[in-house]
Motif scaffolding. Structure first.
Motif, PDB file in Angstrom:
ATOM      1  N   UNK A  48       0.800  -1.218   0.000  1.00  0.00           N
ATOM      2  CA  UNK A  48       0.000   0.000   0.000  1.00  0.00           C
ATOM      3  C   UNK A  48       0.832   1.267   0.000  1.00  0.00           C
ATOM      4  N   UNK A  49       2.147   1.126   0.090  1.00  0.00           N
ATOM      5  CA  UNK A  49       2.981   2.321   0.267  1.00  0.00           C
ATOM      6  C   UNK A  49       3.825   2.637  -0.954  1.00  0.00           C
ATOM      7  N   UNK A  50       4.087   3.920  -1.079  1.00  0.00           N
ATOM      8  CA  UNK A  50       4.913   4.409  -2.182  1.00  0.00           C
ATOM      9  C   UNK A  50       6.305   4.735  -1.669  1.00  0.00           C
ATOM     10  N   UNK A  51       6.960   3.733  -1.086  1.00  0.00           N
ATOM     11  CA  UNK A  51       8.322   3.972  -0.629  1.00  0.00           C
ATOM     12  C   UNK A  51       8.396   4.343   0.841  1.00  0.00           C
ATOM     13  N   UNK A  85       6.868   7.547   2.172  1.00  0.00           N
ATOM     14  CA  UNK A  85       5.417   7.438   2.248  1.00  0.00           C
ATOM     15  C   UNK A  85       5.021   6.787   3.564  1.00  0.00           C
ATOM     16  N   UNK A 131      -1.197   7.070  -8.607  1.00  0.00           N
ATOM     17  CA  UNK A 131      -0.742   8.030  -7.606  1.00  0.00           C
ATOM     18  C   UNK A 131       0.694   8.436  -7.896  1.00  0.00           C
ATOM     19  N   UNK A 143      11.586   7.538  -3.420  1.00  0.00           N
ATOM     20  CA  UNK A 143      11.472   6.225  -4.016  1.00  0.00           C
ATOM     21  C   UNK A 143      11.876   6.336  -5.493  1.00  0.00           C
TER      22      UNK A 143
END
Lengths: 264, 200, 200
Positions: free
Chosen positions: A30-33, A36, B86, B112
């Motif tokens: 569910x996470x973007x890095x 996040x 996103x 990221x």
């Protein structure tokens, strides 16, 4: 945990930032890095990012990674680098400040807090951007624009240099062995025949064999045949122009010519 | 100073007929000599202000758009656009607010790595473009948003991005790296010394 | 009977954004209940009557169209620059150096046949013209260059075209000539004879 699943997760739920409920906490997809994750954890502190406790945040993050490990989830390198750095930060924050090189623990914490603020600002901006007035979704251009009819005119681009180069180049390309030139020597041209006929016209006012007008010394049979053909063509041309009369007594018989008198 | 009403009609016709927003230079070129374009546009803007259609400036160009409050009415005309992920949306926002921005800077802000597909989606939509190269080691390519981006998002200028001025004042739009990982693995990260860049 | 001005705005926006002319039934359906469509349309028709854009009825449906007297504004002449093909360039050069020249002569010098399009392009550019007919069998048309040609290439006279020596000095020729340049010299001698041709 691969990037593809990140994108998918984002598409399913693009605007809502997942809250770290206990169940969600270990769902890395569910996470973007790592930033996040930190941002979501920080939100959970329910305070302004400016007043956030970085130390507490670091501890939460490390616990989060620990849990992921415990569940044998594959943790991407990005997350591990962050974990290592946070562990380092934690030690700098907890140990008494010594006279060391480099930034202090407080400074490092500030930097992290700033990064989180920047990311949060961009998150908010992205949301505002999509909630704004979008052309084609919220406001519309004319549905049937008449447009402009374009009448095209060609303009050619060519410099004198281009022109000269083209001329010079084609001459060079053709070089010395020009087959057409060789032919020209052997062939008696219609122009030449016409010229000769016109020049000699009048010197022989009575019916004369056309072949008398052929140039002299035509030893080569090919050249002779060529001269015959060209002279005949030239005489026909002059007949058409009303300068000559032409007659042939019998089939394959000799062709005779005579100057046409004016007024006839 | 009075404006020739015929000139106003002409500008009106051109702006209605155009397939894309028109800039003032185009109007100058197509209207009779001496037409006072800024005054004509101001007149039209005024005339249409409270109508169902308004004269609007997008990316420095002029176009008629339906009034924002009538959005609900035009359900049928709505274009179905693919929703951005996103990651793509955030990347787009970062490029818009920080432009010119390098890939590394985008990654730094998001914390990221950027997958290839993300940038591709934005290129394909015609919203980002390469702008030049930063004069730093490796001469990385910088990206910015396009005119189409501004038009699509209903913006006249990049400064009209929501909250742009506040963010800039708060220093949130600097692309300077935080350097937090310098002590660790990413110590070799490129130092960005200045904003100077070469245009393509 | 009063019309709700909001309904007028709505109809205006709908008609503006619609991809096709709208009939009254569609407007009835899309506007709030009770909207007096004929009166609204009459109001809009009236409002736009003297504008650059008019509300027009086409086949019983309504649409905005550019005012008929302004349709000329929507026509644009655009010049596209084109480059000449090598064949066209060579043909032009041959005509310039050998004029008046017949098609057959051009073909002989180039050593290849002349496609119709090549001459057409040169005519279109306004650089060549028929000059007359050679008094030889078939009376072939001869071609020469035009005044436009001289103007375009900045020549005062066709004799200003550089000769062989100058071309060589300018680096346009790298090897010895094939002897065809002798034709050039000869062509000058032949000039008197060429005058024998009939002018058109």
């Amino acid at each position: 945990m691969d990037k593809g699943s990140f994108e998918e997760a984002g598409q399913k739920n693009p605007d809502v930032i997942p809250l770290p409920t206990h169940a969600l906490l270990v769902d890395l997809d569910g996470y973007e890095g790592p930033l996040d994750v930190l941002l979501v954890l920080a939100r959970d502190q329910k305070v302004d990012l400016l007043k956030i406790s970085i130390l507490e945040l670091a501890e939460q993050y490390l616990k989060f990674i620990e849990q992921a490990h415990a569940l044998r989830l594959e943790v991407a390198a990005d997350y591990l680098v962050m974990a290592a750095w946070l562990a380092y930060l934690k030690s700098r924050l907890l140990l008494p400040a010594e006279e060391e090189d480099g930034p202090s623990g407080e400074e490092l914490a500030d930097r992290l807090a700033f990064m989180l603020r920047k990311l949060e600002a961009m998150r908010a901006a992205a949301e505002k951007l999509t909630n704004g007035s979008i052309v084609g979704r919220d406001r519309f251009q004319r549905g049937r624009p008449e447009g402009v009819r374009i009448i095209r005119q060609s303009k050619f681009e060519c410099s004198l240099r281009d022109l000269l180069q083209a001329y010079a180049a084609q001459k060079e390309r053709k070089g010395n062995d020009n087959p057409l030139r060789l032919m020209r020597d052997a062939v008696y041209s219609v122009e030449a025949a016409l010229e000769r006929l016109e020049k000699m016209l009048g010197t022989l006012p009575e019916w004369t064999d056309l072949m008398a007008y052929l140039p002299d010394n035509l030893s080569d049979p090919f050249r002779r045949r060529s001269a015959q053909a060209s002279t005949l063509l030239a005489s026909l041309q002059m007949v058409k122009e009303g300068q000559l009369e032409l007659r042939q007594g019998s089939t394959f018989g000799p062709i005779q010519v005579k100057k046409r008198k004016s007024g006839e | 100073m009075s404006i020739d009403p015929e000139h106003v009609r002409m500008a009106e016709a051109l702006l209605f007929a155009a397939k894309e927003p028109l800039d003032e230079a185009t109007l100058v070129q197509r209207l009779p000599e001496g037409a006072e374009i800024p005054a004509i546009l101001a007149t039209l803007e005024q005339q249409y202000r409270h109508k169902g259609v308004n004269l609007t400036r997008l990316a420095g160009k002029w176009t008629f758009l339906t009034a924002p409050d009538l959005s609900w009415l035009l359900e049928e005309e709505r274009e179905t656009t693919r929703r951005l992920s996103r990651a793509a949306l955030e990347t787009l926002a970062i490029i818009a607010y920080h432009q010119p921005a390098t890939r590394a800077e985008i990654e730094e802000i998001r914390g990221v790595g950027l997958s290839r597909g993300t940038m591709d989606v934005l290129f394909e939509a015609g919203w980002i473009r390469p702008r030049g190269r930063r004069r730093t080691p490796g001469r990385p390519v910088t990206y910015g948003v396009t005119e189409d981006f501004l038009i699509h998002f209903g913006l006249d200028d990049i400064k009209d991005l929501p909250g742009f001025d506040e963010m800039k004042a708060a220093g949130l739009l600097s692309t300077e790296p935080s350097g937090i990982f310098n002590d660790l693995a990413k110590a070799e990260e490129d130092e960005l010394e200045d904003e100077e860049e070469e245009e393509f």
